[in-house]
Design a protein around this motif. Structure first.
Motif, PDB file in Angstrom:
ATOM      1  N   GLU A  37      24.660  35.537  32.485  1.00 18.03           N
ATOM      2  CA  GLU A  37      26.079  35.805  32.737  1.00 18.03           C
ATOM      3  C   GLU A  37      26.321  36.237  34.176  1.00 18.03           C
ATOM      4  OE1 GLU A  37      29.350  39.064  31.175  1.00 18.03           O
ATOM      5  OE2 GLU A  37      28.107  38.041  29.680  1.00 18.03           O
ATOM      6  N   MET A  40      27.308  33.923  37.267  1.00 15.77           N
ATOM      7  CA  MET A  40      28.683  33.525  37.574  1.00 15.77           C
ATOM      8  C   MET A  40      29.679  34.660  37.392  1.00 15.77           C
ATOM      9  SD  MET A  40      31.089  30.450  35.992  1.00 15.77           S
ATOM     10  CE  MET A  40      29.880  29.161  36.226  1.00 15.77           C
ATOM     11  N   ALA A  41      29.393  35.571  36.481  1.00 18.86           N
ATOM     12  CA  ALA A  41      30.371  36.606  36.127  1.00 18.86           C
ATOM     13  C   ALA A  41      29.747  37.996  36.217  1.00 18.86           C
ATOM     14  CB  ALA A  41      30.907  36.349  34.718  1.00 18.86           C
ATOM     15  N   ASP A  43      29.299  41.991  36.607  1.00 18.13           N
ATOM     16  CA  ASP A  43      30.113  43.092  36.087  1.00 18.13           C
ATOM     17  C   ASP A  43      30.572  43.989  37.241  1.00 18.13           C
ATOM     18  OD1 ASP A  43      31.313  45.142  34.748  1.00 18.13           O
ATOM     19  OD2 ASP A  43      29.507  45.843  33.725  1.00 18.13           O
ATOM     20  N   SER A  74      36.401  40.395  43.202  1.00 18.60           N
ATOM     21  CA  SER A  74      36.646  40.463  41.761  1.00 18.60           C
ATOM     22  C   SER A  74      38.003  39.860  41.421  1.00 18.60           C
ATOM     23  CB  SER A  74      36.552  41.905  41.260  1.00 18.60           C
ATOM     24  OG  SER A  74      37.518  42.734  41.881  1.00 18.60           O
ATOM     25  N   LEU A  77      37.473  36.096  41.245  1.00 17.69           N
ATOM     26  CA  LEU A  77      36.746  35.723  40.038  1.00 17.69           C
ATOM     27  C   LEU A  77      37.555  35.949  38.772  1.00 17.69           C
ATOM     28  CD1 LEU A  77      33.205  37.147  40.867  1.00 17.69           C
ATOM     29  CD2 LEU A  77      33.784  34.746  40.558  1.00 17.69           C
ATOM     30  N   TYR A  78      38.151  37.123  38.634  1.00 18.86           N
ATOM     31  CA  TYR A  78      38.721  37.517  37.351  1.00 18.86           C
ATOM     32  C   TYR A  78      40.238  37.405  37.280  1.00 18.86           C
ATOM     33  CZ  TYR A  78      33.990  39.031  36.514  1.00 18.86           C
ATOM     34  OH  TYR A  78      32.627  39.051  36.359  1.00 18.86           O
ATOM     35  N   VAL A  82      39.873  33.026  36.548  1.00 20.24           N
ATOM     36  CA  VAL A  82      39.585  33.642  35.255  1.00 20.24           C
ATOM     37  C   VAL A  82      39.307  32.602  34.170  1.00 20.24           C
ATOM     38  CG1 VAL A  82      42.033  33.795  34.591  1.00 20.24           C
ATOM     39  CG2 VAL A  82      40.361  35.399  33.593  1.00 20.24           C
ATOM     40  N   ILE A  85      35.621  31.244  34.606  1.00 15.77           N
ATOM     41  CA  ILE A  85      34.707  32.368  34.396  1.00 15.77           C
ATOM     42  C   ILE A  85      34.641  32.718  32.910  1.00 15.77           C
ATOM     43  CG2 ILE A  85      34.331  34.822  34.831  1.00 15.77           C
ATOM     44  CD1 ILE A  85      33.653  33.056  37.207  1.00 15.77           C
ATOM     45  N   THR A  86      35.797  32.799  32.256  1.00 11.33           N
ATOM     46  CA  THR A  86      35.836  33.100  30.822  1.00 11.33           C
ATOM     47  C   THR A  86      35.190  31.982  30.021  1.00 11.33           C
ATOM     48  OG1 THR A  86      37.910  34.318  31.172  1.00 11.33           O
ATOM     49  CG2 THR A  86      37.336  33.763  28.903  1.00 11.33           C
ATOM     50  N   LYS A  89      31.394  32.382  30.178  1.00  8.27           N
ATOM     51  CA  LYS A  89      30.985  33.523  29.358  1.00  8.27           C
ATOM     52  C   LYS A  89      31.058  33.176  27.869  1.00  8.27           C
ATOM     53  CE  LYS A  89      32.424  37.643  30.586  1.00  8.27           C
ATOM     54  NZ  LYS A  89      33.315  38.747  31.016  1.00  8.27           N
TER      55      LYS A  89
END
Length: 268
Positions: A37, A40-41, A43, A74, A77-78, A82, A85-86, A89
């Motif tokens: 994870e 690419m994503a 925390d 961030s 990415l998010y 998003v 990325i989602t 995941k």
């Protein structure tokens, strides 16, 4: 006897012709491991504790300075990326199936993105010797149809490789590229994202690192090309205390720290 021989030869020719026209089925390759994870994503939720960027600016703490700078990446990415990325995941933990028609390993999953709608991801893996080529096809009813939102390459174990994330179906150019390397057993390693999109951040990068052997087991290094500066941030994922260093901002080569409540504290 001649008639029987004639029938035999005719059947032999027909059989050979049929075999010549048939395409051989792809052989099933070894199933590759999905990249981790963090490839690419990563925390970065540590830097969302105090709300939006305006609240972080008002806070004016060492943590807030780190959060503002980490927030640039961030946010890409998010917020902006998003959906892909989602999507990636969502495939983690999903069983793959081998598609005999294409010779590809396929992961498929439905997922939702808050504020964006419902989507489906079809992640394919094309095994080429010791390398794997990845393609992430994303669809959403009335939104997007089978758009390749990210591509990448890895080794068979998923321990090393790179990704390219595309901006959107309307602007299908690479926004972020990255390279990663992670140890399969410990999970320790790093991902470096580089901005490919035109603008003031073009060429800037952030490296996210995991090292569970250290007290501050998470770190990022930010390289801002527009400011010609580097920012170093280290923190404890569990306890939340950390430190930040920026010679440009603090006019010092020392680290400046925050405690578990994200408040300024002396660095011991």
């Amino acid at each position: 006897m001649k008639r029987s021989l004639g029938f035999f030869l005719a059947a032999l020719v027909l059989f050979a012709s049929c075999n010549k026209d048939e395409e051989p089925m792809p052989q099933q390759s070894e199933k590759p491991a999905l990249p981790p994870e963090a490839s690419m994503a990563p925390d970065m939720s540590m830097f969302e504790e105090e709300g939006d960027e305006g609240a972080r600016v008002t806070a004016a703490t060492n943590w807030a300075y780190a959060a503002i700078n980490v927030g640039v990446y961030s946010s890409i990415l998010y917020t902006h990326l998003v959906v892909p990325i989602t999507a990636f995941k969502a495939t983690i933990g999903t069983e793959a199936a081998f598609d005999e028609d294409t010779g590809l390993w396929v992961w498929e999953k439905a997922f939702d993105v808050e504020g964006h709608g419902a989507y489906d991801i079809r992640l394919t893996a094309n095994v080429q010797g010791e390398n794997v080529n990845w393609m992430g096809y994303i669809s959403g009813e009335g939104i997007v149809d089978n758009f390749v939102w990210f591509t990448g390459t890895s080794n068979m174990t998923g321990e090393a490789g790179y990704w390219e994330l595309y901006e959107s179906p309307e602007s299908a150019s690479v926004w972020l590229s990255n390279s990663w390397g992670y140890d399969q057993e410990t999970g320790n390693g790093a991902t470096t994202f580089t901005v490919e999109k035109d603008g003031e951040n073009l060429g800037s990068s952030i490296t996210y690192r995991i090292d569970d052997s250290k007290e501050m087991d998470r770190a990022v290094v930010i390289n801002n090309t527009d400011l010609d500066s580097e920012i170093f941030v280290n923190w404890s994922k569990a306890s939340k205390f950390g430190q930040v260093k920026s010679e440009t901002y603090f006019e010092s080569d020392a680290y400046f720290c925050w405690d578990a409540n994200l408040q300024n504290t002396s660095c011991e």
